[in-house]
Design a protein around this motif. Structure first.
Motif, PDB file in Angstrom:
ATOM      1  N   HIS A  31       4.145   5.359  -5.630  1.00 46.06           N
ATOM      2  CA  HIS A  31       3.325   4.412  -4.886  1.00 46.06           C
ATOM      3  C   HIS A  31       3.363   3.075  -5.596  1.00 46.06           C
ATOM      4  N   ASN A  32       3.947   2.116  -4.963  1.00 44.11           N
ATOM      5  CA  ASN A  32       4.017   0.783  -5.542  1.00 44.11           C
ATOM      6  C   ASN A  32       2.741   0.024  -5.245  1.00 44.11           C
ATOM      7  N   PRO A  33       2.293  -0.777  -6.204  1.00 44.80           N
ATOM      8  CA  PRO A  33       1.139  -1.620  -5.898  1.00 44.80           C
ATOM      9  C   PRO A  33       1.531  -2.636  -4.830  1.00 44.80           C
ATOM     10  N   PRO A  34       0.564  -3.169  -4.091  1.00 44.14           N
ATOM     11  CA  PRO A  34       0.902  -4.139  -3.046  1.00 44.14           C
ATOM     12  C   PRO A  34       1.484  -5.407  -3.666  1.00 44.14           C
ATOM     13  N   TYR A  47       5.401 -14.988  -5.703  1.00 43.25           N
ATOM     14  CA  TYR A  47       4.931 -13.645  -5.392  1.00 43.25           C
ATOM     15  C   TYR A  47       5.880 -12.620  -5.985  1.00 43.25           C
ATOM     16  N   LYS A  48       5.309 -11.458  -6.378  1.00 43.31           N
ATOM     17  CA  LYS A  48       6.091 -10.284  -6.738  1.00 43.31           C
ATOM     18  C   LYS A  48       6.068  -9.338  -5.549  1.00 43.31           C
ATOM     19  N   TYR A  49       7.177  -8.632  -5.324  1.00 40.13           N
ATOM     20  CA  TYR A  49       7.240  -7.678  -4.223  1.00 40.13           C
ATOM     21  C   TYR A  49       8.216  -6.569  -4.576  1.00 40.13           C
ATOM     22  N   VAL A  56       8.473  -9.651   3.779  1.00 36.49           N
ATOM     23  CA  VAL A  56       7.991 -10.253   5.027  1.00 36.49           C
ATOM     24  C   VAL A  56       6.516 -10.615   4.875  1.00 36.49           C
ATOM     25  N   GLN A  57       5.752  -9.736   4.248  1.00 37.01           N
ATOM     26  CA  GLN A  57       4.323  -9.985   4.039  1.00 37.01           C
ATOM     27  C   GLN A  57       4.102 -11.205   3.149  1.00 37.01           C
ATOM     28  N   VAL A  58       4.836 -11.317   2.037  1.00 36.94           N
ATOM     29  CA  VAL A  58       4.613 -12.468   1.151  1.00 36.94           C
ATOM     30  C   VAL A  58       5.102 -13.762   1.794  1.00 36.94           C
ATOM     31  N   ASN A  59       6.094 -13.678   2.661  1.00 38.09           N
ATOM     32  CA  ASN A  59       6.522 -14.862   3.394  1.00 38.09           C
ATOM     33  C   ASN A  59       5.372 -15.391   4.248  1.00 38.09           C
TER      34      ASN A  59
END
Length: 157
Positions: A31-34, A47-49, A56-59
């Motif tokens: 489980h990766n952190p958000p 942002y880290k992803y 897409v979310q950090v964009n």
């Protein structure tokens, strides 16, 4: 068969430790952190992803961050960190006025190979959906046999 009370207590204690350890490992593993914002200084935000969905979310988060300055976000630098996560730096730049040509349907399908191409696709979908007064929702990302991936966005009211 007669079980000694001391042996039963020791066995129960060992089982409890093993179950707790297993639960802790299960909670941590897989489980990766958000994605998270790791730096912000006008006119940039970093942002880290971990995944394409998170990119897409950090964009979208970068768009919201830059909008507070009446700017739009532009991806500047992509990198891979030593811990296996990825980072992207967005610059906040003045809004360019462009006329968007509406697409007749609300499904937007893009094929991409790189993180930069995925961000570009997401930005195009956001612009299209905004031009018709809707919000963008990501529907699906699939891996293709040739190594590319396809993302489908949908415009939703």
């Amino acid at each position: 068969m007669k079980i000694n009370g001391s042996v039963l207590r020791k066995t129960t204690a060992k089982a409890a430790v093993l179950l707790a350890t297993g639960a802790l490992l299960a909670a941590c593993g897989g489980h990766n952190p958000p994605p998270k914002q790791v730096d912000a200084s006008s006119p940039t935000v970093t942002y880290k992803y971990h995944s394409d969905d998170e990119l897409v979310q950090v964009n979208q988060q970068a768009e919201a961050y830059c909008r507070q300055y009446n700017f739009i976000s532009r991806p500047d630098t992509f990198s891979t960190n030593s811990d296996g996560t990825k980072s992207v730096v967005f610059e906040c730049v003045p809004t360019a006025t462009t006329a968007a040509n509406p697409i007749p349907n609300s499904d937007l399908i893009y094929t991409y190979r790189t993180d930069q191409e995925l961000v570009n696709a997401s930005r195009s979908a956001q612009a299209h959906c905004a031009s018709i007064g809707n919000n963008q929702v990501i529907a699906n990302i699939v891996n293709n046999n040739d190594g590319s991936r396809t993302v489908t966005f949908q415009c939703r009211p």
